[in-house]
Design an enzyme around this catalytic site. Structure first.
Site, mmCIF file in Angstrom:
data_model
loop_
_atom_site.group_PDB
_atom_site.id
_atom_site.type_symbol
_atom_site.label_atom_id
_atom_site.label_comp_id
_atom_site.label_asym_id
_atom_site.label_seq_id
_atom_site.Cartn_x
_atom_site.Cartn_y
_atom_site.Cartn_z
ATOM 1 N N SER A 66 0.833 -1.188 0.000
ATOM 2 C CA SER A 66 0.000 0.000 0.000
ATOM 3 C C SER A 66 0.881 1.256 0.000
ATOM 4 C CB SER A 66 -0.948 -0.038 1.210
ATOM 5 O OG SER A 66 -1.960 0.926 1.094
ATOM 6 N N ARG A 101 -12.079 7.084 8.950
ATOM 7 C CA ARG A 101 -11.588 5.710 9.007
ATOM 8 C C ARG A 101 -12.625 4.722 8.471
ATOM 9 N NH1 ARG A 101 -6.998 2.734 8.848
ATOM 10 N NH2 ARG A 101 -7.187 0.808 10.052
ATOM 11 N N ASP A 106 -8.395 -6.509 -5.110
ATOM 12 C CA ASP A 106 -8.069 -5.166 -4.617
ATOM 13 C C ASP A 106 -8.647 -4.119 -5.572
ATOM 14 O OD1 ASP A 106 -6.957 -2.841 -3.629
ATOM 15 O OD2 ASP A 106 -4.892 -3.572 -3.613
ATOM 16 N N HIS A 138 -7.793 -5.277 -0.623
ATOM 17 C CA HIS A 138 -6.508 -4.601 -0.424
ATOM 18 C C HIS A 138 -5.737 -5.124 0.781
ATOM 19 C CE1 HIS A 138 -3.575 -1.417 -0.747
ATOM 20 N NE2 HIS A 138 -3.840 -0.994 0.472
#
Length: 505
Positions: A162, A231, A325, A358
């Protein structure tokens, strides 16, 4: 201690045990990409394993957006180990019996490294929004100071997923001679409009919270609602549709029927609320804003070309994507691979099959260990080369034909009286010689021979075979003495065995 974790440790290797975070203070100001300067910069970091005598076994691990320096092992009071403990430790991919592993908290973070929550030495108060805007390159430049402090001149590898993968690529571009191996996982070389859009939604959620107070909330109620919402939105992008179906489906939370109101009905709603509530206890809202901005700015193209951006890289690369992803989809990894290939970089690509989206690079311990271990300890040409039957350049075509038949080979390196390679003859050349009534080897042999060294990887040999459309490579030393030979059939078989479960482009 978690039973699942214990079972994984038994499968993958030993536990690192207790570890401790350390702190490095930069001896001078850090000049940022913006031109601003940061004073008294501190970098929090952890190390695992031992640095060898010539300092050639160091691996730098890069953490993702909300990660920290605690990548493996246990801190006192931990309920779970470091965030990548399943691949770091004795017997694991980043084998601490072999490697000296370093992980640092990024510049701009809130887990020990200098960031917006740190004290501004000029005011004696937290920076807040007076902290300068930073970039991925600034993070890497700060890490470079840390690595220099160990006296390490070249990193054996830099690895991360990432945003960690962005740092890996930035290292390879900014310090090409310092990175021997680069492992970039579930990442990109340039942030897309969609990725920037998600970052902006998160920032707006924080900035819109009345408690944000223009970034000056230290010592008072922080913008917990805005940060939790940011978040929650981000966490959705880390998952996949399939993983959410498997984990939650449409199950209700603590009820048998719909409430027909705006209370929490579904388990997935409760899960996201929990993710947001737990995040605000460990992360700084201003760090969230600064780090997402650094990700938005990330762009390794040069004059609009990724090929140009990677022009000077010298590392050997492993690029890994995740099939499910959608935040950093496989096409972005393939763009990286194609740009590296255009620059003749040695690059391997794997797309792991996973429903986890992901976050798979954190969850697919088996696949990660397998791919990374194979990459860091590659099979070399010397391990698989066969003895080479050779022939002197003054020999006859008849002798060449007999050797080819007797030894059951199709390629015959031609050597001089001193044993140095001067050409190569194939079975097809000999057949042509008969038809064309040639008499001497120099009439049929190829004098410009493509060769490979014994310490080259099998992947490098395979690329040469494909590039020149040939089926065998003489293996030579630096003086052009013939050591052996490798063929496309033997290499393809071995590479195929090592890449089970991976797709290629």
């Amino acid at each position: 201690m978690n039973e699942w974790y214990l079972s994984e440790v038994r499968k993958l290797g030993k536990d690192l045990g207790a570890v401790e975070t350390q702190f490095f203070h930069l001896p001078e100001d850090l000049v940022l990409e913006s031109g601003r300067r940061l004073k008294n910069v501190t970098i929090a970091y952890e190390t695992y394993g031992k640095l060898n005598k010539d300092k050639s076994n160091a691996i730098l691990i890069e953490h993702a957006f909300s990660g920290d320096a605690h990548a493996a092992g246990w801190h006192e009071g931990d309920r779970k180990p470091g965030w990548w403990d399943t691949v770091i430790g004795p017997g694991k991919a980043f084998d601490t019996d072999k490697y000296f592993v370093i992980c640092s908290n990024i510049l701009g973070g809130c887990k020990g490294s200098t960031g917006p929550s740190s004290i501004n030495p000029d005011t004696g108060r937290p920076y807040g929004l007076s902290f300068p805007v930073i970039t991925i390159a600034d993070m890497v430049n700060a890490q470079k100071k840390l690595i220099d402090s160990f006296g390490i001149r070249q990193l054996f590898a830099v690895a991360g997923g990432s945003m960690g993968g962005m740092q890996v690529l930035q290292w390879a571009v900014s310090y090409p001679k310092m990175v021997r191996n680069a492992i970039a996982i579930a990442t990109c070389a340039i942030s897309t409009p969609q990725q920037i859009a998600f970052s902006e939604v998160g920032r707006r959620a924080i900035i819109s919270d009345p408690n944000w107070n223009n970034g000056d909330f230290y010592g008072r109620e922080p913008p917990m609602t805005g940060l939790a919402l940011a978040r929650m939105v981000a966490h959705i992008t880390y998952l996949s549709d399939e993983s959410m179906k498997q984990k939650f489906g449409r199950q209700l939370k603590d009820k048998e029927n719909y409430g027909f109101d705006f209370s929490t009905d579904f388990q997935v709603e409760s899960y996201l609320q929990h993710q947001g509530d737990s995040f605000v206890k460990r992360f700084d809202a201003n760090s969230y804003i600064y780090i997402t901005k650094a990700i938005d700015y990330f762009d390794l193209t040069k004059d609009g070309s990724l090929d140009e951006g990677f022009k000077n890289v010298k590392s050997r690369f492993l690029v890994i994507s995740v099939s499910s992803d959608w935040l950093y989809p496989p096409y972005q990894s393939k763009e990286i691979v194609m740009a590296l290939t255009a620059n003749n970089a040695e690059v391997s690509y794997c797309e792991i099959k996973s429903m986890y989206g992901h976050d798979a690079f954190l969850l697919e311990a088996g696949q990660m260990n397998y791919l990374i271990s194979n990459f860091l300890s590659p099979r070399l040409v010397r391990d698989v080369m066969a003895p080479a039957a050779t022939i002197r350049e003054v020999a006859s075509i008849d002798l060449a034909a007999r050797i080819l038949v007797d030894r059951k080979v199709t390629h015959l390196p031609v050597v001089s009286g001193s044993g140095k390679l001067t050409g190569i003859v194939t079975a097809w050349d000999v057949a042509r010689a008969v038809v064309e009534r040639c008499e001497t080897l120099d009439q049929i042999m190829t004098s410009r021979v493509v060769t490979i060294e014994a310490d080259a990887t099998l992947e490098a040999a395979a690329r040469k075979l494909e590039k020149y459309d040939i089926s065998a490579l003489p293996v030579v030393d630096k003086d052009k003495n013939v050591l052996g030979i490798v063929t496309s059939d033997s290499i393809s078989k071995l590479i195929g065995q090592r890449k089970q479960g991976c797709s290629s482009i």
